[in-house]
Scaffold this active site. Structure first.
Site, PDB file in Angstrom:
ATOM      1  N   HIS A 122      10.449 -88.803  57.545  1.00 32.16           N
ATOM      2  CA  HIS A 122      11.258 -87.779  56.864  1.00 32.16           C
ATOM      3  C   HIS A 122      12.732 -87.925  57.232  1.00 32.16           C
ATOM      4  O   HIS A 122      13.190 -87.436  58.264  1.00 32.16           O
ATOM      5  CB  HIS A 122      10.743 -86.389  57.222  1.00 32.16           C
ATOM      6  CG  HIS A 122       9.310 -86.168  56.840  1.00 32.16           C
ATOM      7  ND1 HIS A 122       8.884 -86.232  55.528  1.00 32.16           N
ATOM      8  CD2 HIS A 122       8.213 -85.929  57.571  1.00 32.16           C
ATOM      9  CE1 HIS A 122       7.576 -86.030  55.485  1.00 32.16           C
ATOM     10  NE2 HIS A 122       7.140 -85.845  56.707  1.00 32.16           N
ATOM     11  N   PHE A 181      -0.324 -74.036  59.519  1.00 32.73           N
ATOM     12  CA  PHE A 181       0.675 -73.062  59.067  1.00 32.73           C
ATOM     13  C   PHE A 181       0.299 -72.606  57.652  1.00 32.73           C
ATOM     14  O   PHE A 181       0.352 -73.400  56.709  1.00 32.73           O
ATOM     15  CB  PHE A 181       2.057 -73.703  59.110  1.00 32.73           C
ATOM     16  CG  PHE A 181       2.226 -74.599  60.310  1.00 32.73           C
ATOM     17  CD1 PHE A 181       2.538 -75.941  60.171  1.00 32.73           C
ATOM     18  CD2 PHE A 181       2.010 -74.110  61.583  1.00 32.73           C
ATOM     19  CE1 PHE A 181       2.667 -76.779  61.277  1.00 32.73           C
ATOM     20  CE2 PHE A 181       2.124 -74.931  62.709  1.00 32.73           C
ATOM     21  CZ  PHE A 181       2.455 -76.268  62.548  1.00 32.73           C
ATOM     22  N   ASP A 227       0.643 -71.722  54.481  1.00 28.08           N
ATOM     23  CA  ASP A 227       1.652 -71.653  53.405  1.00 28.08           C
ATOM     24  C   ASP A 227       0.929 -71.615  52.074  1.00 28.08           C
ATOM     25  O   ASP A 227      -0.188 -71.127  51.971  1.00 28.08           O
ATOM     26  CB  ASP A 227       2.552 -72.887  53.510  1.00 28.08           C
ATOM     27  CG  ASP A 227       1.809 -74.149  53.086  1.00 28.08           C
ATOM     28  OD1 ASP A 227       2.390 -74.996  52.395  1.00 28.08           O
ATOM     29  OD2 ASP A 227       0.614 -74.261  53.415  1.00 28.08           O
ATOM     30  N   ASP A 242      -2.073 -80.488  60.038  1.00 29.41           N
ATOM     31  CA  ASP A 242      -1.268 -79.769  59.040  1.00 29.41           C
ATOM     32  C   ASP A 242      -0.206 -80.678  58.446  1.00 29.41           C
ATOM     33  O   ASP A 242      -0.070 -80.801  57.223  1.00 29.41           O
ATOM     34  CB  ASP A 242      -0.610 -78.547  59.685  1.00 29.41           C
ATOM     35  CG  ASP A 242       0.295 -77.826  58.711  1.00 29.41           C
ATOM     36  OD1 ASP A 242       1.391 -78.338  58.422  1.00 29.41           O
ATOM     37  OD2 ASP A 242      -0.119 -76.774  58.198  1.00 29.41           O
ATOM     38  N   TYR A 243       0.576 -81.315  59.318  1.00 31.03           N
ATOM     39  CA  TYR A 243       1.627 -82.226  58.828  1.00 31.03           C
ATOM     40  C   TYR A 243       1.025 -83.260  57.864  1.00 31.03           C
ATOM     41  O   TYR A 243       1.567 -83.540  56.801  1.00 31.03           O
ATOM     42  CB  TYR A 243       2.272 -82.958  59.991  1.00 31.03           C
ATOM     43  CG  TYR A 243       3.276 -82.192  60.815  1.00 31.03           C
ATOM     44  CD1 TYR A 243       3.691 -82.697  62.047  1.00 31.03           C
ATOM     45  CD2 TYR A 243       3.826 -80.979  60.403  1.00 31.03           C
ATOM     46  CE1 TYR A 243       4.635 -82.020  62.830  1.00 31.03           C
ATOM     47  CE2 TYR A 243       4.761 -80.302  61.173  1.00 31.03           C
ATOM     48  CZ  TYR A 243       5.153 -80.827  62.386  1.00 31.03           C
ATOM     49  OH  TYR A 243       6.083 -80.167  63.159  1.00 31.03           O
ATOM     50  N   ASP A 261       1.956 -83.297  53.865  1.00 33.12           N
ATOM     51  CA  ASP A 261       2.596 -84.482  53.271  1.00 33.12           C
ATOM     52  C   ASP A 261       1.700 -85.069  52.177  1.00 33.12           C
ATOM     53  O   ASP A 261       2.170 -85.465  51.114  1.00 33.12           O
ATOM     54  CB  ASP A 261       2.892 -85.543  54.349  1.00 33.12           C
ATOM     55  CG  ASP A 261       4.036 -85.104  55.258  1.00 33.12           C
ATOM     56  OD1 ASP A 261       4.161 -85.656  56.369  1.00 33.12           O
ATOM     57  OD2 ASP A 261       4.820 -84.206  54.870  1.00 33.12           O
TER      58      ASP A 261
END
Ligand SMILES: Nc1nc2c(c(CN[C@H]3C=C[C@H](O)[C@@H]3O)cn2[C@@H]2O[C@H](COP(=O)(O)O)[C@@H](O)[C@H]2O)c(=O)[nH]1
Length: 375
Positions: A87, A271, A273, A348-349, A353
């Site tokens: 990123h 997280f 979202d 999560d990441y 992604d």
């Protein structure tokens, strides 16, 4: 009865039962706000998943996702280093500036979805167009390149609405959503960071003494906009999506070293979202009732705290916890302890992604639409 006498006489239990002293006197005693009143995100997720009606965690689907991720765990997409290497907008240095960049970004890390996919806020930065969360990061870096100290609390504590509109301006006709709320939160958060923590989030990180849970508590107890909480079937539940991702992004920016060497990073949840639920349903690890799916397809707006919205968020957290457990179990059967490489943050990441890269494949699963400051 003066205060000292009152404190001596009344002690912890007041004549009116367990009312706090401030209820017994007319003058306000600033009662320390405590997180204890709410279930932790993990316990909240368990309670919600056990009582959910319109969202279901699919055990078979969880197993299949864990098996599909088995070989991905060693890839850079599933690594702490990926936060920087994958990123380009994320800060690359290990520095106080990077920590304060993360604090600003996660203070504003909410509600980027647009009514129409082909008509949304985009920010151009160094020749590239960015959307969604990345439009926020592009705007932050654009401001810094223009000499605007946007990551300094001394600046954003007193920014005017016009200055906020300018810094976070879109390069299309569609502005970034909730710009007035972003202005209010910047002023509120910047003022608190200046008054209580010397104007730097590094102070909070040092106070946490390398504990993710302590840093989470410092953030939630001192910064009101991070209090991502709800009531579900009479219980006070929490998600703390921005507070948890703030701890995670701080861990990532510091590369898990020095003040960012959180021994309990695995205690964080994913997280909650609006992208993670979408990808979990797409992958078959979670399922919506027909009624809920119909509402999502109609683009019905939910309110933060609605029963079905809480079920979506709580089941997502619970589902990802099960995926992590299953992944760890698969490696354990091969005699490998992967607890340092597999946790909810890295899962999560990876999934977030993945969701960004598979937008087209997932269009049959609408996101749930909420306009709020929590995610
Ligand atoms: N669960 C989870 N939610 C996340 C993130 C991030 C950004 N983190 C990245 C930065 C560095 C790391 O490498 C991460 O890749 C943003 N969001 C949320 O997504 C939504 C925006 O979505 P879209 O409209 O498609 O951009 C919005 O609710 C926002 O709060 C995450 O990581 N996990």
């Amino acid at each position: 009865m003066d205060l000292m006498m009152a404190l001596f006489v009344l002690g912890p239990v007041t004549p009116l039962g367990h009312l706090a002293l401030s209820e017994c006197f007319s003058f306000p005693i600033a009662r320390k706000r405590v997180m204890e009143a709410f279930l932790s995100p993990k316990d909240s997720a368990k309670f919600i998943a056990e009582n959910s009606r319109d969202v279901l965690v699919e055990e078979e689907g969880v197993r299949k996702v864990a098996e599909a991720l088995f070989d991905k765990v060693s890839a850079k997409e599933f690594s702490l280093a990926g936060w920087k290497s994958l990123h380009e907008l994320n800060p690359q240095a290990v520095s106080d500036d990077a920590v304060n960049w993360v604090f600003l970004a996660d203070t504003l890390n909410f509600s980027f979805w647009s009514e129409h996919e082909d008509c949304k806020c985009l920010v151009k930065y160094r020749g590239k167009m960015y959307s969604g969360y990345w439009s926020l990061c592009a705007a932050i870096n654009r401001a810094l390149d223009d000499g605007i100290p946007i990551t300094s609390a001394a600046y954003y504590a007193t920014m005017t609405l016009e200055q906020v509109r300018h810094v976070f301006r879109s390069d299309t006709d569609v502005p970034m959503p909730l710009i007035e709320e972003r202005h209010r939160i910047l002023n509120e958060t910047g003022t608190i960071l200046l008054e209580k923590f010397g104007g730097s989030f590094v102070t909070c990180v040092k106070m946490s003494e390398k504990s993710a849970q302590k840093l989470l508590r410092i953030v939630v107890e001192n910064f009101p906009s991070y209090r991502d909480e709800a009531t579900f079937k009479g219980k006070k539940v929490s998600f703390y999506k921005r507070a948890q991702i703030l701890v995670a992004d701080t861990w990532s920016a510091l590369e898990g070293k020095g003040d960012g060497c959180f021994g309990d990073i695995s205690s964080l949840t994913i997280f909650a979202d609006y992208r993670i639920p979408q990808v979990l349903v797409h992958l078959g690890a979670m399922r919506y009732s027909d009624e809920l799916m119909r509402k999502l397809h109609e683009g019905i707006m939910f309110q933060s705290g609605d029963k079905q919205e809480v079920e979506i968020r709580g089941c997502s957290i619970w589902c990802c916890g099960l995926i992590c457990d299953h992944l760890l179990e698969l490696y354990k059967k091969k005699g490998q302890n992967m607890s340092e490489r597999i946790n909810a943050v890295l899962l999560d990441y990876y999934l977030w992604d993945y969701a960004r890269d598979h937008r087209e494949d997932m269009k049959e699963i609408p996101i749930h639409r909420v306009r709020c400051i929590y995610y």
